[in-house]
Design a protein around this motif. Structure first.
Motif, PDB file in Angstrom:
ATOM      1  N   LEU A 173      66.783  64.046  47.695  1.00 18.14           N
ATOM      2  CA  LEU A 173      65.586  63.249  47.937  1.00 18.14           C
ATOM      3  C   LEU A 173      64.812  63.757  49.146  1.00 18.14           C
ATOM      4  O   LEU A 173      65.385  64.249  50.117  1.00 18.14           O
ATOM      5  N   ALA A 174      63.497  63.586  49.091  1.00 20.46           N
ATOM      6  CA  ALA A 174      62.649  63.867  50.242  1.00 20.46           C
ATOM      7  C   ALA A 174      62.944  62.842  51.338  1.00 20.46           C
ATOM      8  O   ALA A 174      63.380  61.722  51.046  1.00 20.46           O
ATOM      9  N   PRO A 175      62.705  63.202  52.601  1.00 24.14           N
ATOM     10  CA  PRO A 175      63.022  62.282  53.707  1.00 24.14           C
ATOM     11  C   PRO A 175      62.420  60.892  53.555  1.00 24.14           C
ATOM     12  O   PRO A 175      63.067  59.884  53.885  1.00 24.14           O
ATOM     13  N   ILE A 176      61.201  60.791  53.035  1.00 27.71           N
ATOM     14  CA  ILE A 176      60.569  59.478  52.902  1.00 27.71           C
ATOM     15  C   ILE A 176      61.323  58.609  51.902  1.00 27.71           C
ATOM     16  O   ILE A 176      61.419  57.386  52.062  1.00 27.71           O
ATOM     17  N   LEU A 177      61.914  59.231  50.880  1.00 28.16           N
ATOM     18  CA  LEU A 177      62.687  58.473  49.897  1.00 28.16           C
ATOM     19  C   LEU A 177      64.078  58.126  50.424  1.00 28.16           C
ATOM     20  O   LEU A 177      64.637  57.098  50.066  1.00 28.16           O
ATOM     21  N   VAL A 178      64.609  58.982  51.287  1.00 24.16           N
ATOM     22  CA  VAL A 178      65.867  58.645  51.954  1.00 24.16           C
ATOM     23  C   VAL A 178      65.666  57.383  52.786  1.00 24.16           C
ATOM     24  O   VAL A 178      66.518  56.482  52.809  1.00 24.16           O
ATOM     25  N   ASP A 179      64.515  57.286  53.451  1.00 18.05           N
ATOM     26  CA  ASP A 179      64.211  56.078  54.225  1.00 18.05           C
ATOM     27  C   ASP A 179      64.176  54.851  53.326  1.00 18.05           C
ATOM     28  O   ASP A 179      64.601  53.762  53.726  1.00 18.05           O
TER      29      ASP A 179
END
Length: 240
Positions: A173-179
């Motif tokens: 996942l991209a960092p924003i989706l990890v968040d």
């Protein structure tokens, strides 16, 4: 620093042993999870984390030990009984039914519900993942990797679980989706849903969870938390 387990756990596992054929993976594993508690499970690849989740969800029979949920013993290797008790596992790998629609994928999580209850639950789940609402009629295979991960979690939430186990939800996942995943863990815990969070992003797991179990070579070797002054050294003992 002593890390206390919950006095009255919703899930309690003790003496767990399991493996695949003649290959033993887990040995004398024990852990407890409280109601509304977010618990992490970290360790190197091959430590047995996914195997433990499979045992807890009933996907893999255990050769020894006991799993209790809300005070009642759970049968070994019985995923339907475990699911009905209120335990849901979101497996690793963004696995969806690519030729089915997004709606059908989500509703499969509530296949045992009456139609009216399923529709109401679907609406609740889509409030958590509003980006899926506009794509309900699309084939799940057309979604991005991040959207497929959201879909997998949405399917699990359809059952209104009391305990949800997330296996490497941030993988790919991209960092924003990890968040988003981290925020979801926090929100679920706030709502009284217990979470077992398995991920390689150890710092994020520790920052999100109340406690973190440390696993190595099929055994739980301790537990820690982000507030533990010896947190970094404990992690080094597990990974190096």
């Amino acid at each position: 620093m002593h890390i206390s387990a919950p006095a009255d756990p919703v899930l309690s596992a003790s003496g767990i042993a399991a493996g695949y054929g003649k290959i033993a993976v887990l040995e004398d594993v024990a852990l407890d999870i409280g109601t509304g508690e977010a618990v992490g499970l970290v360790g190197p690849n091959g430590a047995g984390k996914t195997t433990l989740l499979n045992v807890l969800s009933g996907l893999l029979p255990r050769s020894a030990g006991e799993v209790r949920f809300e005070g009642a013993g759970l049968p070994s290797g019985a995923p339907r009984a475990t699911g009905r008790a209120g335990i849901v596992q979101v497996v690793e790998g963004h696995r969806v039914f690519s030729k089915l629609s997004v709606r059908d994928n989500i509703e499969l999580g509530g296949y045992e519900m009456q139609a009216a209850a399923r529709r109401a639950r679907l609406d609740d789940v889509l409030q958590t993942f509003p980006e899926l609402r506009d794509r309900l009629a699309e084939k799940a295979g057309a979604l991005s990797g991040g959207q497929r991960q959201m879909l997998c979690i949405a399917q699990g939430l359809m059952r209104a679980p009391k305990l949800i186990m997330l296996d490497e939800p941030s993988a790919g996942l991209a960092p924003i989706l990890v968040d988003r995943v981290v925020k979801l863990v926090e929100d679920l815990s706030t709502r009284g849903v217990s979470v077992l969070f398995v991920d390689q992003l150890v710092d994020r797991v520790a920052a999100t969870c109340d406690r973190v179990y440390l696993m190595r070579q099929g055994r739980i070797i301790g537990q820690t938390s982000a507030a533990d002054p010896g947190f970094k050294s404990r992690l080094e003992d597990v990974f190096f």
